[in-house]
Design an enzyme around this catalytic site. Structure first.
Site, short mmCIF file in Angstrom:
data_model
loop_
_atom_site.label_atom_id
_atom_site.label_comp_id
_atom_site.label_asym_id
_atom_site.label_seq_id
_atom_site.Cartn_x
_atom_site.Cartn_y
_atom_site.Cartn_z
N TYR A 171 0.82 -1.22 0.00
CA TYR A 171 0.00 0.00 0.00
C TYR A 171 0.85 1.27 0.00
CZ TYR A 171 -4.47 -2.45 0.59
OH TYR A 171 -5.60 -3.22 0.41
N GLU A 187 2.29 -6.50 -8.06
CA GLU A 187 1.65 -7.09 -6.88
C GLU A 187 1.79 -8.61 -6.89
OE1 GLU A 187 -2.28 -5.37 -6.77
OE2 GLU A 187 -1.50 -3.43 -6.11
N HIS A 204 -9.34 -6.99 -2.35
CA HIS A 204 -8.40 -6.15 -3.10
C HIS A 204 -8.20 -6.76 -4.48
CE1 HIS A 204 -4.77 -3.90 -4.21
NE2 HIS A 204 -4.35 -5.05 -4.71
N ASN A 229 -13.77 -3.31 3.11
CA ASN A 229 -14.37 -3.54 1.78
C ASN A 229 -14.02 -4.89 1.16
OD1 ASN A 229 -11.78 -2.90 1.10
ND2 ASN A 229 -12.27 -1.17 -0.21
#
Ligand code: IDP
Ligand code: MG
Length: 154
Positions: free
Chosen positions: A52, A131, A118, A115
């Site tokens: 992040y 990633e 990802h 949420n």
């Protein structure tokens, strides 16, 4: 198949705790995407900061790191035509309150800070590859054909 690509997807700690791993995997499987890597793991503080990094310094950053390291996550790599964009569409908007019903966040979330999932951002060029590399070694990713592939693509 045109535009075959791999994308990084992760069921966040809230999704794991709420028993949503199976439901989320099912959605991607049924869509026709191919699972090529999976790792049930706990994110270290260091990995959270790397993953992040773009949000470092923002007011929600510390809370985000605390949240994403609070329990195990289901990290995955999914492959298919235009996979990064398709997964983002299936996830819905970042804020579940703004996500359309039928999307993962729109069906399973209520709060921006919780949420559920990802996925690499298609608007961020190369984010999927970055990633995937952050979470997986090359030999942890599988090369194979789904038996229905010839019926999934023209
Ligand atoms: P994305 O996950 O849809 O790509 P980003 O803007 O990249 O959204 O934000 C990364 C994550 O940071 C979000 O999924 C959410 O968990 C968290 N986040 C973003 N903005 C806020 C906020 O304003 N408050 C709390 N958490 C936030
Ligand atoms: Mg993002």
């Amino acid at each position: 198949m045109s535009d075959a690509e791999r994308t990084f997807v992760m069921v966040k700690p809230d999704g794991v705790q709420r028993g949503l791993i199976g439901e989320i995997i099912s959605r991607f499987e049924e869509r026709g995407l191919k699972l090529v890597g999976a790792k049930f793991t706990q994110i270290s503080e260091e990995l959270a900061h790397e993953h992040y990094g773009e949000h470092e310094g923002k007011p929600f950053f510390d809370g985000l790191v605390e949240f994403i390291t609070a329990g195990p996550v289901m990290a995955m790599v999914w492959e298919g035509q235009d996979a990064t964009r398709q997964v983002r569409t299936m996830m819905g908007a970042t804020d579940p309150a703004e996500s359309a019903p039928g999307t993962i966040r729109g069906d399973f979330g209520l709060d921006l800070g919780r949420n559920v999932i990802h996925g690499s951002d298609h608007a961020d060029e190369g984010a999927n590859v970055r990633e995937i590399d952050l979470f997986f070694d090359e030999d942890e990713l599988q090369d194979y054909e789904r038996i229905d592939e010839t019926w999934l693509y023209e």
